[in-house]
Design a protein around this motif. Structure first.
Motif, PDB file in Angstrom:
ATOM      1  N   MET A   1       0.804  -1.222   0.000  1.00 50.83           N
ATOM      2  CA  MET A   1       0.000   0.000   0.000  1.00 50.83           C
ATOM      3  C   MET A   1       0.842   1.279   0.000  1.00 50.83           C
ATOM      4  O   MET A   1       0.471   2.281  -0.616  1.00 50.83           O
ATOM      5  N   PHE A   2       1.987   1.253   0.711  1.00 49.03           N
ATOM      6  CA  PHE A   2       2.751   2.489   0.931  1.00 49.03           C
ATOM      7  C   PHE A   2       4.236   2.370   0.597  1.00 49.03           C
ATOM      8  O   PHE A   2       4.979   3.314   0.822  1.00 49.03           O
ATOM      9  N   GLY A   3       4.651   1.233   0.068  1.00 46.08           N
ATOM     10  CA  GLY A   3       6.045   1.072  -0.318  1.00 46.08           C
ATOM     11  C   GLY A   3       6.299   1.639  -1.704  1.00 46.08           C
ATOM     12  O   GLY A   3       5.432   1.579  -2.580  1.00 46.08           O
ATOM     13  N   LEU A   4       7.488   2.198  -1.899  1.00 44.41           N
ATOM     14  CA  LEU A   4       7.862   2.698  -3.224  1.00 44.41           C
ATOM     15  C   LEU A   4       8.543   1.547  -3.962  1.00 44.41           C
ATOM     16  O   LEU A   4       9.709   1.241  -3.726  1.00 44.41           O
ATOM     17  N   THR A   5       7.775   0.920  -4.827  1.00 47.06           N
ATOM     18  CA  THR A   5       8.220  -0.292  -5.517  1.00 47.06           C
ATOM     19  C   THR A   5       8.472  -0.011  -6.992  1.00 47.06           C
ATOM     20  O   THR A   5       8.100   1.036  -7.522  1.00 47.06           O
ATOM     21  N   GLN A   6       9.108  -0.973  -7.657  1.00 48.64           N
ATOM     22  CA  GLN A   6       9.373  -0.845  -9.093  1.00 48.64           C
ATOM     23  C   GLN A   6       8.080  -0.630  -9.884  1.00 48.64           C
ATOM     24  O   GLN A   6       8.054   0.102 -10.870  1.00 48.64           O
ATOM     25  N   GLN A   7       6.995  -1.233  -9.400  1.00 50.76           N
ATOM     26  CA  GLN A   7       5.711  -1.055 -10.090  1.00 50.76           C
ATOM     27  C   GLN A   7       5.231   0.401 -10.036  1.00 50.76           C
ATOM     28  O   GLN A   7       4.558   0.878 -10.953  1.00 50.76           O
ATOM     29  N   ARG A   8       5.595   1.105  -8.965  1.00 51.99           N
ATOM     30  CA  ARG A   8       5.155   2.503  -8.838  1.00 51.99           C
ATOM     31  C   ARG A   8       6.059   3.473  -9.595  1.00 51.99           C
ATOM     32  O   ARG A   8       5.716   4.639  -9.740  1.00 51.99           O
ATOM     33  N   ASP A   9       7.193   2.989 -10.051  1.00 52.14           N
ATOM     34  CA  ASP A   9       8.107   3.844 -10.808  1.00 52.14           C
ATOM     35  C   ASP A   9       7.411   4.483 -12.001  1.00 52.14           C
ATOM     36  O   ASP A   9       7.625   5.655 -12.319  1.00 52.14           O
ATOM     37  N   ARG A  10       6.552   3.731 -12.653  1.00 56.09           N
ATOM     38  CA  ARG A  10       5.872   4.237 -13.862  1.00 56.09           C
ATOM     39  C   ARG A  10       4.865   5.346 -13.545  1.00 56.09           C
ATOM     40  O   ARG A  10       4.452   6.101 -14.439  1.00 56.09           O
ATOM     41  N   LEU A  11       4.452   5.448 -12.261  1.00 57.83           N
ATOM     42  CA  LEU A  11       3.514   6.507 -11.877  1.00 57.83           C
ATOM     43  C   LEU A  11       4.204   7.839 -11.619  1.00 57.83           C
ATOM     44  O   LEU A  11       3.550   8.882 -11.551  1.00 57.83           O
ATOM     45  N   MET A  12       5.519   7.812 -11.466  1.00 60.49           N
ATOM     46  CA  MET A  12       6.249   9.008 -11.050  1.00 60.49           C
ATOM     47  C   MET A  12       6.611   9.906 -12.222  1.00 60.49           C
ATOM     48  O   MET A  12       6.746   9.448 -13.367  1.00 60.49           O
ATOM     49  N   LYS A  13       6.774  11.202 -11.926  1.00 58.66           N
ATOM     50  CA  LYS A  13       7.293  12.133 -12.924  1.00 58.66           C
ATOM     51  C   LYS A  13       8.668  11.654 -13.391  1.00 58.66           C
ATOM     52  O   LYS A  13       9.429  11.081 -12.596  1.00 58.66           O
ATOM     53  N   PRO A  14       9.023  11.901 -14.647  1.00 59.33           N
ATOM     54  CA  PRO A  14      10.326  11.440 -15.148  1.00 59.33           C
ATOM     55  C   PRO A  14      11.510  11.949 -14.337  1.00 59.33           C
ATOM     56  O   PRO A  14      12.513  11.249 -14.204  1.00 59.33           O
ATOM     57  N   ASP A  15      11.386  13.166 -13.784  1.00 60.92           N
ATOM     58  CA  ASP A  15      12.519  13.750 -13.041  1.00 60.92           C
ATOM     59  C   ASP A  15      12.290  13.770 -11.532  1.00 60.92           C
ATOM     60  O   ASP A  15      12.994  14.455 -10.797  1.00 60.92           O
ATOM     61  N   ALA A  16      11.304  13.009 -11.026  1.00 62.26           N
ATOM     62  CA  ALA A  16      11.050  12.960  -9.581  1.00 62.26           C
ATOM     63  C   ALA A  16      12.197  12.238  -8.877  1.00 62.26           C
ATOM     64  O   ALA A  16      12.776  11.295  -9.412  1.00 62.26           O
ATOM     65  N   ILE A  17      12.532  12.716  -7.667  1.00 60.34           N
ATOM     66  CA  ILE A  17      13.621  12.112  -6.901  1.00 60.34           C
ATOM     67  C   ILE A  17      13.082  11.411  -5.662  1.00 60.34           C
ATOM     68  O   ILE A  17      11.969  11.692  -5.198  1.00 60.34           O
ATOM     69  N   ILE A  18      13.892  10.479  -5.135  1.00 62.31           N
ATOM     70  CA  ILE A  18      13.533   9.691  -3.954  1.00 62.31           C
ATOM     71  C   ILE A  18      14.509  10.014  -2.823  1.00 62.31           C
ATOM     72  O   ILE A  18      15.726   9.960  -3.011  1.00 62.31           O
ATOM     73  N   CYS A  19      13.956  10.338  -1.646  1.00 60.98           N
ATOM     74  CA  CYS A  19      14.763  10.607  -0.454  1.00 60.98           C
ATOM     75  C   CYS A  19      14.381   9.623   0.652  1.00 60.98           C
ATOM     76  O   CYS A  19      13.254   9.107   0.676  1.00 60.98           O
ATOM     77  N   HIS A  20      15.313   9.381   1.568  1.00 59.66           N
ATOM     78  CA  HIS A  20      15.062   8.523   2.736  1.00 59.66           C
ATOM     79  C   HIS A  20      16.086   8.891   3.797  1.00 59.66           C
ATOM     80  O   HIS A  20      17.264   9.040   3.490  1.00 59.66           O
ATOM     81  N   PRO A  21      15.667   9.035   5.078  1.00 58.23           N
ATOM     82  CA  PRO A  21      16.617   9.448   6.114  1.00 58.23           C
ATOM     83  C   PRO A  21      17.570   8.345   6.553  1.00 58.23           C
ATOM     84  O   PRO A  21      18.580   8.619   7.196  1.00 58.23           O
ATOM     85  N   GLY A  22      17.265   7.080   6.221  1.00 54.88           N
ATOM     86  CA  GLY A  22      18.110   5.960   6.605  1.00 54.88           C
ATOM     87  C   GLY A  22      17.951   5.621   8.089  1.00 54.88           C
ATOM     88  O   GLY A  22      17.548   6.466   8.880  1.00 54.88           O
ATOM     89  N   PRO A  23      18.255   4.406   8.473  1.00 51.69           N
ATOM     90  CA  PRO A  23      18.542   3.272   7.598  1.00 51.69           C
ATOM     91  C   PRO A  23      17.280   2.745   6.926  1.00 51.69           C
ATOM     92  O   PRO A  23      16.188   2.870   7.477  1.00 51.69           O
ATOM     93  N   ILE A  24      17.442   2.182   5.735  1.00 56.56           N
ATOM     94  CA  ILE A  24      16.304   1.704   4.946  1.00 56.56           C
ATOM     95  C   ILE A  24      15.896   0.308   5.400  1.00 56.56           C
ATOM     96  O   ILE A  24      16.746  -0.553   5.594  1.00 56.56           O
ATOM     97  N   ASN A  25      14.596   0.092   5.553  1.00 55.61           N
ATOM     98  CA  ASN A  25      14.057  -1.257   5.676  1.00 55.61           C
ATOM     99  C   ASN A  25      13.718  -1.719   4.260  1.00 55.61           C
ATOM    100  O   ASN A  25      12.630  -1.438   3.749  1.00 55.61           O
ATOM    101  N   ARG A  26      14.671  -2.354   3.595  1.00 55.81           N
ATOM    102  CA  ARG A  26      14.424  -2.789   2.210  1.00 55.81           C
ATOM    103  C   ARG A  26      13.288  -3.807   2.179  1.00 55.81           C
ATOM    104  O   ARG A  26      13.208  -4.692   3.024  1.00 55.81           O
TER     105      ARG A  26
END
Length: 314
Positions: free
Chosen positions: A244-269
């Motif tokens: 529901m709320f994870g940024l997955t490869q499937q959601r990549d196609r929904l994003m603007k071409p130049d949108a960026i991804i940030c995360h404060p770390g550490p990541i729960n992959r």
């Protein structure tokens, strides 16, 4: 140009011009960090106490590197070695530290409000390195720096802050900072991870429908799911949260071409981000954020302690 602040505790006390001064000062330290010998005498003779009463890897190491690169003297204090473990009060501990004639205390604590109390007790410069669920201003500044570096401006920028809003001190600083700089902020989270008084943070909108807003976002800020701070079960499973709320490869196609991804770390992959998005060569600025942490913390130390002008270029 002088800097009007003694402390960095609440980001909302800073104006847009003051934040931009800090970001531009951080940018000026890039050259120092790219030299073979990464040190300048800017804060030579200053004594800084790193008072980390809560575990930290990224924030603590980033401050320590920033101090060393500015030639400051550091004292690391906290954890199981502190006198508070033996029953000493916070005020007695601070008075003891100040008797060493120190110049600054950088404090991280599980209790909200401790940095402000230390500032009142000590009279020295104080930087909040994270207090409870309250604020984490240098994290917000390094996030701003990374977004500014990639987008060039904040005015009218659409930023989505996604995930564990309830337990996040990052939000307590980041959302107000983005609003000060002119960005539009949308909070995206399960209803169980949105605090009752979310309007206090100042976001423009709140939603639980990630896919509906993702196509409009210029920057997507994924928060870490802080399982260690949660009580009960705010969502059925990590798998469902990711769906529901994870940024997955499937959601990549929904994003603007130049949108960026940030995360404060550490990541729960596999929870907030899958590896495709966490390591995305065009979108992910997560490692840039880590580097920005050194730059903005050098800038904060320099501006608050009034380092010598020739120290940046020496």
């Amino acid at each position: 140009m002088g800097f009007p602040h003694k402390h960095l505790i609440d980001i909302s006390e800073y104006s847009a011009d003051e934040i931009m001064q800090l970001l531009k000062t951080a940018e000026s330290f890039k050259e120092v960090n790219e030299r073979r010998i990464k040190q300048v005498p800017t804060l030579k003779g200053a004594t800084i106490v790193n008072m980390f009463n809560e575990p930290s890897t990224r924030t603590r190491s980033s401050f320590e590197i920033a101090e060393k690169r500015l030639s400051a003297n550091s004292l690391n204090f906290g954890g199981s070695s502190t006198s508070s473990v033996k029953g000493e009060s916070l005020s007695d501990t601070v008075e003891t530290l100040c008797s060493y004639k120190i110049d600054m205390i950088i404090v991280r604590d599980k209790h909200a409000g401790v940095p402000r109390k230390i500032a009142d007790l000590s009279g020295v410069h104080v930087i909040d390195a994270g207090d409870g669920k309250h604020q984490h201003p240098t994290q917000a500044l390094l996030d701003l720096y990374s977004i500014w570096e990639h987008k060039g401006s904040f005015e009218g920028l659409n930023v989505g802050v996604v995930g564990d809003i309830s337990h996040s001190r990052v939000c307590g600083s980041l959302i107000p900072a983005l609003k000060i700089m002119g960005a539009n902020v949308c909070v995206i989270a399960p209803p169980t991870l949105i605090p009752a008084n979310v309007e206090v943070l100042g976001a423009d909108s709140v939603t639980s429908d990630f896919d509906s807003v993702l196509p409009d976002l210029d920057a997507v800020y994924m928060l870490r799911v802080q399982r260690e701070r949660m009580e009960g079960a705010p969502f059925p499973s990590l798998r469902e949260y990711n769906m529901m709320f994870g940024l997955t490869q499937q959601r990549d196609r929904l994003m603007k071409p130049d949108a960026i991804i940030c995360h404060p770390g550490p990541i729960n992959r596999g929870v907030e981000l899958d590896s495709f998005m966490a390591d995305h060569p065009d979108r992910s600025v997560i490692l840039d954020q880590v580097y920005a942490g050194i730059l903005v913390r050098m800038a904060a130390l320099y501006l608050l302690l009034g380092g010598s002008e020739d120290g940046i270029t020496a």
